[in-house]
Design a protein around this motif. Structure first.
Motif, PDB file in Angstrom:
ATOM      1  N   VAL A   1      -9.007  18.798 -15.507  1.00 58.26           N
ATOM      2  CA  VAL A   1      -7.796  18.159 -15.000  1.00 58.26           C
ATOM      3  C   VAL A   1      -6.778  19.208 -14.576  1.00 58.26           C
ATOM      4  O   VAL A   1      -6.081  19.056 -13.559  1.00 58.26           O
ATOM      5  CB  VAL A   1      -7.211  17.210 -16.064  1.00 58.26           C
ATOM      6  CG1 VAL A   1      -5.815  16.740 -15.684  1.00 58.26           C
ATOM      7  CG2 VAL A   1      -8.131  16.012 -16.258  1.00 58.26           C
TER       8      VAL A   1
ATOM      9  N   VAL B   1      -5.844  13.265  -9.950  1.00 62.60           N
ATOM     10  CA  VAL B   1      -6.611  12.572 -10.984  1.00 62.60           C
ATOM     11  C   VAL B   1      -6.570  11.087 -10.672  1.00 62.60           C
ATOM     12  O   VAL B   1      -5.486  10.515 -10.476  1.00 62.60           O
ATOM     13  CB  VAL B   1      -6.020  12.832 -12.389  1.00 62.60           C
ATOM     14  CG1 VAL B   1      -6.801  12.054 -13.453  1.00 62.60           C
ATOM     15  CG2 VAL B   1      -6.014  14.318 -12.713  1.00 62.60           C
TER      16      VAL B   1
ATOM     17  N   ALA C   1      -2.118  17.660 -17.047  1.00 67.74           N
ATOM     18  CA  ALA C   1      -1.980  17.143 -15.684  1.00 67.74           C
ATOM     19  C   ALA C   1      -0.626  17.437 -15.054  1.00 67.74           C
ATOM     20  O   ALA C   1      -0.240  16.799 -14.077  1.00 67.74           O
ATOM     21  CB  ALA C   1      -2.222  15.633 -15.676  1.00 67.74           C
TER      22      ALA C   1
END
Length: 247
Positions: free
Chosen positions: A137, A143, A171
């Protein structure tokens, strides 16, 4: 005749299912196919090296080529072009789990991913909770979180989004969006759900028996119909976003 697009470097997209059975693998395969059309290339990677194998979803389990266990001893960057050439190919080259994936360390996974990214776009069919997922990620341009609309499924989605966006979440540099999944067509309550989740809504997938029948025949997901069109629209948005960023 329209010329095929020239292959160019592109993004890493990590697909995660917030709950089991929401179609993350199917979406990964359909999106990879459409990204390949627009970018000129795309590699599909199984991010769950201990799973049953993404090639079963794509109907390529009998195609010869490297699987994750064959790369367990790889360390450091290697030729992405040689890796791509050695992978089983369906609609796009696919690196799938298979055999004893328990022997594949995270370091090997990341070295292979980094090597393949030098060749162009990649879609990783990830698994939330796998030890390698945060590092994947962290490398991703975007994502895609597959989210069902049931109460428990939405609770799962909130938990995953909280983990991705928390202080220690991976993220922070990725664009996180949701792909909703339900038995109905897009309804007004979907907008309310997405607003509560607090992330962008990429697409809505309605349950489609044709997709299941295609899978039972061993066909690559998303070669036709609504799934193809939806994946194509999302792929185009990704291409256009990258073009705007480069301008």
């Amino acid at each position: 005749m329209v010329a095929a697009p020239t292959a160019r470097a592109g993004p890493l997209v990590v697909v995660l299912g917030a709950s089991g059975g929401v179609g993350g693998s199917t979406w990964s395969a359909a999106l990879a196919r459409r990204l390949a059309v627009h970018f000129g290339s795309c590699v599909l990677v199984d991010g769950d090296v201990r799973g049953g194998g993404l090639d079963m979803t794509c109907g390529t389990e009998h195609v010869p080529g490297l699987r994750w266990p064959d790369l367990a001893r790889l360390r450091g960057r290697t030729s992405g072009a040689r890796l791509v050439a050695a992978l089983p190919r369906g609609e796009v080259p696919l690196l799938s789990a298979g055999g004893d994936g328990a022997g594949v360390p995270d370091e090997a996974v990341l070295d292979v991913v980094d090597s393949l990214l030098a060749e162009g776009p990649m879609v990783v069919d990830g698994r939330f909770g796998a030890s390698v997922t945060p590092a994947l990620v962290d490398r991703a341009a975007s994502v895609h979180l597959l989210v069902g609309l049931g109460a428990r499924q939405l609770a799962d989605a909130n938990a995953v989004l909280g983990a991705l966006a928390g202080p220690a979440g991976p993220a922070c540099g990725s664009v996180v969006g949701v792909v909703t999944r339900d038995g109905q067509r897009l309804a007004p309550q979907v907008a309310e759900v997405v607003e509560c989740l607090g992330v962008s809504h990429l697409a809505h997938l309605r349950d489609d028996m044709k997709v299941r029948r295609d899978g039972e025949r061993g066909e690559w997901p998303g070669l036709r119909g609504v799934l193809r069109d939806t994946a194509d629209a999302v792929a185009l948005d990704l291409v256009e976003g990258l073009d705007r960023g480069a301008a």
